[in-house]
Design an enzyme around this catalytic site. Structure first.
Site, PDB file in Angstrom:
ATOM      1  N   ALA A 135       0.840  -1.197   0.000  1.00 52.57           N
ATOM      2  CA  ALA A 135       0.000   0.000   0.000  1.00 52.57           C
ATOM      3  C   ALA A 135       0.875   1.246   0.000  1.00 52.57           C
ATOM      4  CB  ALA A 135      -0.904   0.022   1.228  1.00 52.57           C
ATOM      5  N   GLU A 145      -2.449 -12.399  -4.511  1.00 54.27           N
ATOM      6  CA  GLU A 145      -3.850 -12.338  -4.927  1.00 54.27           C
ATOM      7  C   GLU A 145      -4.264 -10.881  -4.972  1.00 54.27           C
ATOM      8  OE1 GLU A 145      -5.263 -14.485  -1.660  1.00 54.27           O
ATOM      9  OE2 GLU A 145      -4.745 -16.404  -2.578  1.00 54.27           O
ATOM     10  N   ASN A 190      -9.181  -4.170  -9.140  1.00 52.83           N
ATOM     11  CA  ASN A 190      -8.136  -3.253  -8.667  1.00 52.83           C
ATOM     12  C   ASN A 190      -7.133  -2.989  -9.803  1.00 52.83           C
ATOM     13  OD1 ASN A 190      -6.142  -1.842  -7.356  1.00 52.83           O
ATOM     14  ND2 ASN A 190      -6.072  -3.182  -5.558  1.00 52.83           N
ATOM     15  N   TYR A 234       1.477  -4.970 -10.988  1.00 54.47           N
ATOM     16  CA  TYR A 234       2.028  -6.332 -10.888  1.00 54.47           C
ATOM     17  C   TYR A 234       2.437  -6.858 -12.267  1.00 54.47           C
ATOM     18  CZ  TYR A 234       0.077  -6.229  -6.162  1.00 54.47           C
ATOM     19  OH  TYR A 234      -0.203  -5.884  -4.864  1.00 54.47           O
TER      20      TYR A 234
END
Ligand SMILES: CC(C)(COP(=O)(O)OP(=O)(O)OC[C@H]1O[C@@H](n2cnc3c(N)ncnc32)[C@H](O)[C@@H]1OP(=O)(O)O)[C@@H](O)C(=O)NCCC(=O)NCCS
Length: 160
Positions: free
Chosen positions: A86, A119, A124, A131
């Protein structure tokens, strides 16, 4: 601290970035950021448990002692399971998430990980794109995985 304070000296505040392993002192700031970033935030207790877990590694990123992001993984044999990532909303889209992820993947590699997995909610988009950009590929969907919205989880893997 707000981003406005830094906007006129972008390069100088980037020089002040510090990565360090999470400590007990970081946990209140991490839990506050977690609440800001996730609909099902981890509690302070869960982060304390991570400090007590020998297979868990959490990195923080700070500017002048203000925590602006964190990421963590569990080392399970030769796999790094990314469990958190985050960045404070005011500091997004400036490379922090990518730097944090690269740093924890490097750390995982140094500790013997050959692969990494995570995951992510299907919706999102920022995280999915980040990623993919760092080499993760979608290998499966876990249907209805998230209890709050019943969203699917995208399961991703990367070779290290
Ligand atoms: C996902 C998150 C960590 C990304 O952090 P960040 O610091 O903004 O990421 P970066 O600036 O390093 O972005 C790197 C790349 O990811 C992609 N990306 C990141 N945010 C994006 C967005 N909002 N829209 C589109 N692409 C995005 C882009 O490819 C970006 O590169 P670019 O800026 O050169 O186009 C951040 O949005 C966040 O904290 N979200 C809430 C928590 C969360 O969802 N964590 C992931 C849980 S699985």
């Amino acid at each position: 601290m707000d981003q406005g304070e830094f906007s006129s000296s972008l390069s100088s505040w980037k020089l002040e970035l510090r990565f360090s392993l999470m400590t007990m002192d970081d946990i209140p700031q991490i839990a506050a950021l977690e609440k800001m970033c996730f609909s099902m935030p981890w509690s302070e207790r869960l982060f304390i448990n991570e400090l007590e877990n020998n297979n868990s590694y959490f990195l923080t990123i700070k500017i002048r002692n203000e925590l602006i992001g964190y990421a963590g993984f569990w080392l399970i044999v030769d796999e790094a399971h990314i469990v958190n990532l985050a960045v404070h909303p005011e500091f997004r889209r400036q490379g922090m998430g990518g730097m944090l992820l690269k740093n924890i993947l490097d750390m995982a590699k140094q500790k013997g990980a050959l692969k990494a997995t995570l995951e992510v909610r299907e919706t999102n988009t920022p995280a999915n794109l980040l990623y993919e950009r760092l080499g993760f590929v979608c290998v499966a969907l876990r249907k209805g995985y998230y209890a709050d919205t019943k969203e699917h989880a995208v399961i991703m893997w990367a070779d290290l």
